[in-house]
Design a protein around this motif. Structure first.
Motif, PDB file in Angstrom:
ATOM      1  N   SER A   1      -4.469   6.648  -1.402  1.00 16.81           N
ATOM      2  CA  SER A   1      -3.745   5.390  -1.214  1.00 16.81           C
ATOM      3  C   SER A   1      -4.072   4.458  -2.364  1.00 16.81           C
ATOM      4  O   SER A   1      -5.217   4.413  -2.826  1.00 16.81           O
ATOM      5  CB  SER A   1      -4.136   4.714   0.108  1.00 16.81           C
ATOM      6  OG  SER A   1      -3.621   5.411   1.215  1.00 16.81           O
TER       7      SER A   1
ATOM      8  N   THR B   1       0.842  -1.191   0.000  1.00 17.66           N
ATOM      9  CA  THR B   1       0.000   0.000   0.000  1.00 17.66           C
ATOM     10  C   THR B   1       0.878   1.242   0.000  1.00 17.66           C
ATOM     11  O   THR B   1       1.723   1.414   0.885  1.00 17.66           O
ATOM     12  CB  THR B   1      -0.923   0.022   1.235  1.00 17.66           C
ATOM     13  OG1 THR B   1      -1.790  -1.106   1.189  1.00 17.66           O
ATOM     14  CG2 THR B   1      -1.759   1.293   1.273  1.00 17.66           C
TER      15      THR B   1
ATOM     16  N   ASP C   1      -3.197   0.309  -3.742  1.00 15.76           N
ATOM     17  CA  ASP C   1      -2.661  -1.000  -3.361  1.00 15.76           C
ATOM     18  C   ASP C   1      -2.128  -1.718  -4.594  1.00 15.76           C
ATOM     19  O   ASP C   1      -2.764  -1.702  -5.659  1.00 15.76           O
ATOM     20  CB  ASP C   1      -3.749  -1.865  -2.723  1.00 15.76           C
ATOM     21  CG  ASP C   1      -4.220  -1.309  -1.386  1.00 15.76           C
ATOM     22  OD1 ASP C   1      -3.443  -0.565  -0.761  1.00 15.76           O
ATOM     23  OD2 ASP C   1      -5.345  -1.625  -0.975  1.00 15.76           O
TER      24      ASP C   1
END
Length: 427
Positions: free
Chosen positions: A279, A26, A281
């Motif tokens: 964010s 992440t 991933d």
């Protein structure tokens, strides 16, 4: 000043003879700032509106209004242009024949561009390769623009001879990003998704004209919030290791594996485009040589790089163990995103089978999609799937194809197939 951090989620323990290491990395950005203000160069925006003859009066009116609304979201000082796209691309604003093809946004240029958009009428065919090529030429005409973004709207299928669009996509790849929207139901999702994925953007359907303005505003606001113009996911693996794949898995599934640019023999960069406060991933899978029980190895070093500067780093580890309780565990993050990737594939394959008249395969694939969406808590996918299939048992994936499904609902499911839901970090 943007700040980045990295966190790694994995089960590092491998059984005797184990070779494959999976990890979710992440990357989080904070303090990104505004496009063109915090990076090393200026920002550029190009709005491309389909003005082909297939644009009905209501859709064209909505497109004019939405494009004008998008202009209002562009920050003053940003370089911009407006392109009318039909069987050839026309620079609608600024009105220049040579020299710089972009101008800087101000109250005056915004008003002039809005007036140019107000004159759009539909005529001609659809040749999207010319739209992309003109955008690239316009960006190139202002060298100080280093952060380049396109908002592209179409309502129909590309009508060029095979190969032209693919060649134009290849020329644009790595040069500018593009968020693409399709109005109505006469365009091809796979075709426009191919553009958006190559150009690190998004694809979605605008099923009715009254929804267009809000989507254009949202896209432009998001672009203006990307104060980090470009970043790469940099992956190092040890001698003899093999990278199985590198995928972005949130907020959307995007396979980056074949987009590696070598940095050193053991290190490669994968494009991620511009960043806002957000964010993302990434699923990194690496195959290493098996080692003896008790030995440890660094399987990968995953970094975020801004040019030559590394701004975040996560370490992917491998430890060989004889404890089956340790080695049998599948990390929750890895399991979740493996399911989300399978969900996207099941939806796309199911819809393709349905379109081809293969109802058995369509039922099986879409049933599996319902099962995966239910298990992972992907409410958006579940809601869209229920418009296409009757669900008898979501947990078992038992479904029946609906009859008389609205084409817009199928296309909405298709465009949303790569959108993922995040697992709770404490789960």
């Amino acid at each position: 000043m943007a700040e980045f951090s990295a966190a790694v989620y994995q089960n590092e323990f491998l059984p005797d003879g184990g070779t494959d290491v999976n990890a979710i990395v992440t990357i989080t950005c904070t303090g990104a700032g505004t496009a063109g203000r915090s990076g090393g160069g200026a920002a550029g925006e190009i709005v491309i509106v389909d003005t082909s003859g297939s644009m009905s009066p209501p859709v064209m009116a909505a497109a004019r209004d939405a494009a004008q609304a998008a202009l209002a979201e562009i920050v003053d000082g940003t370089w911009f242009a407006v392109v009318a796209g039909a069987d050839r691309a026309m620079l609608a604003y600024p009105p220049v024949a040579s020299g710089p093809g972009l101008v800087q946004m101000s109250d005056a240029t915004r008003a002039e561009a809005a007036n140019a958009i107000a004159r759009f009428v539909g005529s001609g065919g659809t040749a999207i390769s010319t739209w992309l090529d003109l955008a690239g030429q316009l960006f190139a005409s202002v060298p100080q623009v280093t952060q380049r973004h396109v908002l592209l709207l179409t309502d129909g299928e590309n009508r060029e001879r095979p190969g032209l669009l693919d060649a134009a996509i290849a020329r644009a790849t790595g040069y500018f990003q593009a968020d693409c929207r399709g109005a109505g139901t006469d365009w091809q999702v796979a075709e426009i998704r191919r553009i958006a994925q190559a150009l690190l953007g998004t694809v979605d359907i605008i099923p009715s004209p009254e929804l267009m303005r809000a989507q254009f505003q949202e896209i432009m606001r998001a672009s203006m919030a990307r104060g980090v113009p470009d970043a790469s996911l940099r992956v190092w693996t040890p001698q003899g290791a093999e990278i199985l794949f590198v995928r972005q898995v949130s907020p959307t599934v995007e396979d980056l594996t074949h987009r590696r640019t070598p940095v050193t023999p053991l290190t490669g960069d994968y494009p991620t485009g511009a960043w806002a406060d957000e964010s993302r991933d990434y699923h990194v899978a690496v195959r290493v040589a098996a080692k003896a029980i008790g030995q440890e190895q660094l399987a990968a070093r995953v970094q975020l790089a801004l040019g030559d500067d590394v701004v975040a780093q996560g370490l992917v580890k491998a430890t060989w163990s004889g404890n089956s309780e340790l080695t049998a565990r599948i990390d929750n993050q890895v399991a979740h995103y493996t399911g989300q990737t399978e969900l996207a594939q099941a939806i796309q394959e199911g819809l393709a089978a349905k379109a081809a008249g293969d109802e058995a395969t369509a039922t099986t694939k879409l049933g599996r999609a319902v099962q995966l969406a239910e298990a992972s808590g992907n409410d958006e996918a579940t809601s869209k799937l229920r418009k296409v299939v009757e669900v008898d048992d979501a947990g078992e994936g038992t479904v029946r194809l609906k009859r008389g499904v609205d084409k817009a609902d199928e296309m909405a499911l298709d465009t949303a197939s790569t959108k993922t839901t995040r697992i709770r970090r404490d789960s």
